[in-house]
Design a protein around this motif. Sequence first.
Motif, PDB file in Angstrom:
ATOM      1  N   UNK A 185       0.843  -1.176   0.000  1.00  0.00           N
ATOM      2  CA  UNK A 185       0.000   0.000   0.000  1.00  0.00           C
ATOM      3  C   UNK A 185       0.890   1.241   0.000  1.00  0.00           C
ATOM      4  N   UNK A 186       0.610   2.185  -0.838  1.00  0.00           N
ATOM      5  CA  UNK A 186       1.375   3.414  -0.944  1.00  0.00           C
ATOM      6  C   UNK A 186       0.725   4.465  -0.049  1.00  0.00           C
ATOM      7  N   UNK A 187       1.552   5.098   0.782  1.00  0.00           N
ATOM      8  CA  UNK A 187       1.028   6.146   1.646  1.00  0.00           C
ATOM      9  C   UNK A 187       0.800   7.403   0.820  1.00  0.00           C
ATOM     10  N   UNK A 188      -0.335   8.060   1.068  1.00  0.00           N
ATOM     11  CA  UNK A 188      -0.646   9.260   0.292  1.00  0.00           C
ATOM     12  C   UNK A 188       0.169  10.458   0.756  1.00  0.00           C
ATOM     13  N   UNK A 189       0.651  10.418   1.986  1.00  0.00           N
ATOM     14  CA  UNK A 189       1.413  11.541   2.514  1.00  0.00           C
ATOM     15  C   UNK A 189       2.712  11.015   3.097  1.00  0.00           C
ATOM     16  N   UNK A 190       3.818  11.628   2.748  1.00  0.00           N
ATOM     17  CA  UNK A 190       5.091  11.163   3.276  1.00  0.00           C
ATOM     18  C   UNK A 190       5.282  11.683   4.696  1.00  0.00           C
ATOM     19  N   UNK A 231      11.204  14.385   4.080  1.00  0.00           N
ATOM     20  CA  UNK A 231      11.652  15.616   3.429  1.00  0.00           C
ATOM     21  C   UNK A 231      12.864  16.209   4.132  1.00  0.00           C
ATOM     22  N   UNK A 232      12.946  16.056   5.447  1.00  0.00           N
ATOM     23  CA  UNK A 232      14.110  16.563   6.176  1.00  0.00           C
ATOM     24  C   UNK A 232      15.370  15.868   5.691  1.00  0.00           C
ATOM     25  N   UNK A 233      15.350  14.528   5.654  1.00  0.00           N
ATOM     26  CA  UNK A 233      16.549  13.802   5.231  1.00  0.00           C
ATOM     27  C   UNK A 233      16.857  14.039   3.752  1.00  0.00           C
ATOM     28  N   UNK A 234      15.845  14.207   2.948  1.00  0.00           N
ATOM     29  CA  UNK A 234      16.075  14.516   1.530  1.00  0.00           C
ATOM     30  C   UNK A 234      16.811  15.852   1.403  1.00  0.00           C
ATOM     31  N   UNK A 235      16.318  16.856   2.090  1.00  0.00           N
ATOM     32  CA  UNK A 235      16.914  18.186   2.023  1.00  0.00           C
ATOM     33  C   UNK A 235      18.341  18.167   2.581  1.00  0.00           C
ATOM     34  N   UNK A 236      18.568  17.398   3.639  1.00  0.00           N
ATOM     35  CA  UNK A 236      19.907  17.338   4.249  1.00  0.00           C
ATOM     36  C   UNK A 236      20.910  16.604   3.364  1.00  0.00           C
ATOM     37  N   UNK A 237      20.437  15.956   2.323  1.00  0.00           N
ATOM     38  CA  UNK A 237      21.325  15.264   1.397  1.00  0.00           C
ATOM     39  C   UNK A 237      22.105  16.209   0.491  1.00  0.00           C
ATOM     40  N   UNK A 238      21.821  17.487   0.544  1.00  0.00           N
ATOM     41  CA  UNK A 238      22.490  18.462  -0.314  1.00  0.00           C
ATOM     42  C   UNK A 238      23.446  19.317   0.516  1.00  0.00           C
ATOM     43  N   UNK A 239      24.711  19.374   0.111  1.00  0.00           N
ATOM     44  CA  UNK A 239      25.742  20.103   0.867  1.00  0.00           C
ATOM     45  C   UNK A 239      25.445  21.596   0.963  1.00  0.00           C
ATOM     46  N   UNK A 240      24.889  22.185  -0.096  1.00  0.00           N
ATOM     47  CA  UNK A 240      24.581  23.614  -0.065  1.00  0.00           C
ATOM     48  C   UNK A 240      23.526  23.908   0.989  1.00  0.00           C
ATOM     49  N   UNK A 241      22.525  23.072   1.067  1.00  0.00           N
ATOM     50  CA  UNK A 241      21.461  23.283   2.060  1.00  0.00           C
ATOM     51  C   UNK A 241      21.986  23.068   3.473  1.00  0.00           C
ATOM     52  N   UNK A 242      22.860  22.079   3.639  1.00  0.00           N
ATOM     53  CA  UNK A 242      23.448  21.864   4.977  1.00  0.00           C
ATOM     54  C   UNK A 242      24.264  23.085   5.398  1.00  0.00           C
ATOM     55  N   UNK A 243      25.009  23.670   4.454  1.00  0.00           N
ATOM     56  CA  UNK A 243      25.782  24.872   4.768  1.00  0.00           C
ATOM     57  C   UNK A 243      24.860  26.023   5.142  1.00  0.00           C
ATOM     58  N   UNK A 244      23.760  26.165   4.396  1.00  0.00           N
ATOM     59  CA  UNK A 244      22.799  27.229   4.713  1.00  0.00           C
ATOM     60  C   UNK A 244      22.245  27.056   6.125  1.00  0.00           C
ATOM     61  N   UNK A 245      21.909  25.827   6.492  1.00  0.00           N
ATOM     62  CA  UNK A 245      21.400  25.574   7.844  1.00  0.00           C
ATOM     63  C   UNK A 245      22.456  25.899   8.887  1.00  0.00           C
ATOM     64  N   UNK A 246      23.695  25.517   8.612  1.00  0.00           N
ATOM     65  CA  UNK A 246      24.788  25.811   9.544  1.00  0.00           C
ATOM     66  C   UNK A 246      24.935  27.319   9.716  1.00  0.00           C
ATOM     67  N   UNK A 247      24.855  28.067   8.606  1.00  0.00           N
ATOM     68  CA  UNK A 247      24.941  29.528   8.685  1.00  0.00           C
ATOM     69  C   UNK A 247      23.775  30.106   9.488  1.00  0.00           C
ATOM     70  N   UNK A 272      10.500  21.587   3.854  1.00  0.00           N
ATOM     71  CA  UNK A 272      10.866  20.564   4.834  1.00  0.00           C
ATOM     72  C   UNK A 272      10.619  21.035   6.265  1.00  0.00           C
ATOM     73  N   UNK A 273      10.262  22.308   6.424  1.00  0.00           N
ATOM     74  CA  UNK A 273       9.982  22.846   7.756  1.00  0.00           C
ATOM     75  C   UNK A 273      11.230  23.168   8.555  1.00  0.00           C
ATOM     76  N   UNK A 274      12.360  23.356   7.860  1.00  0.00           N
ATOM     77  CA  UNK A 274      13.621  23.604   8.563  1.00  0.00           C
ATOM     78  C   UNK A 274      13.940  25.083   8.737  1.00  0.00           C
ATOM     79  N   UNK A 275      13.310  25.932   7.933  1.00  0.00           N
ATOM     80  CA  UNK A 275      13.521  27.375   8.076  1.00  0.00           C
ATOM     81  C   UNK A 275      12.206  28.115   7.906  1.00  0.00           C
ATOM     82  N   UNK A 276      12.212  29.355   8.372  1.00  0.00           N
ATOM     83  CA  UNK A 276      11.110  30.286   8.149  1.00  0.00           C
ATOM     84  C   UNK A 276      11.686  31.469   7.385  1.00  0.00           C
ATOM     85  N   UNK A 277      10.908  31.950   6.430  1.00  0.00           N
ATOM     86  CA  UNK A 277      11.325  33.131   5.659  1.00  0.00           C
ATOM     87  C   UNK A 277      10.324  34.246   5.939  1.00  0.00           C
TER      88      UNK A 277
END
Length: 121
Positions: free
Chosen positions: A1-6, A11-27, A59-64
């Motif tokens: 069965x496929x879940x309709x909502x992840x 999404x957090x781990x997907x976003x953290x897979x990118x070095x640029x985004x990790x640097x942005x979070x660190x900053x 991913x809910x990791x930042x607010x703009x």
Amino acid sequence: MVESESHPLDSVFHVLGDATRRRMLRDLAAGERTVGELAAPAAMSLAAASKHIQALERAGLIHREVRGRTHWCRLAPGRLAAAHRWLGFYERFWTDRLDVLEGLLREEEAMRNRTPKGEEG
């Protein structure tokens, strides 16, 4: 069965897979930054930085927040804390396993030290 909502952690781990985004979070951990300030270290365009920031927002990791014509970003640590708790289980798992391995190696070493040199088999 496929879940309709992840799960939000997907999404957090997907976003953290990118070095640029990790640097942005660190900053952002040091305080809020403008989109331009987040883009500068990677020498990327504001449009490219904006795409990374949108992914971090989804991913809910930042607010703009828009103030005048300037977009300010700040860290939203809640989802990172949830990811840390999830990873904590595996940290305990591997720590326990490594403790068992260390005990076995110490026992083996103690047995080797007890065996007289001429009786090694």
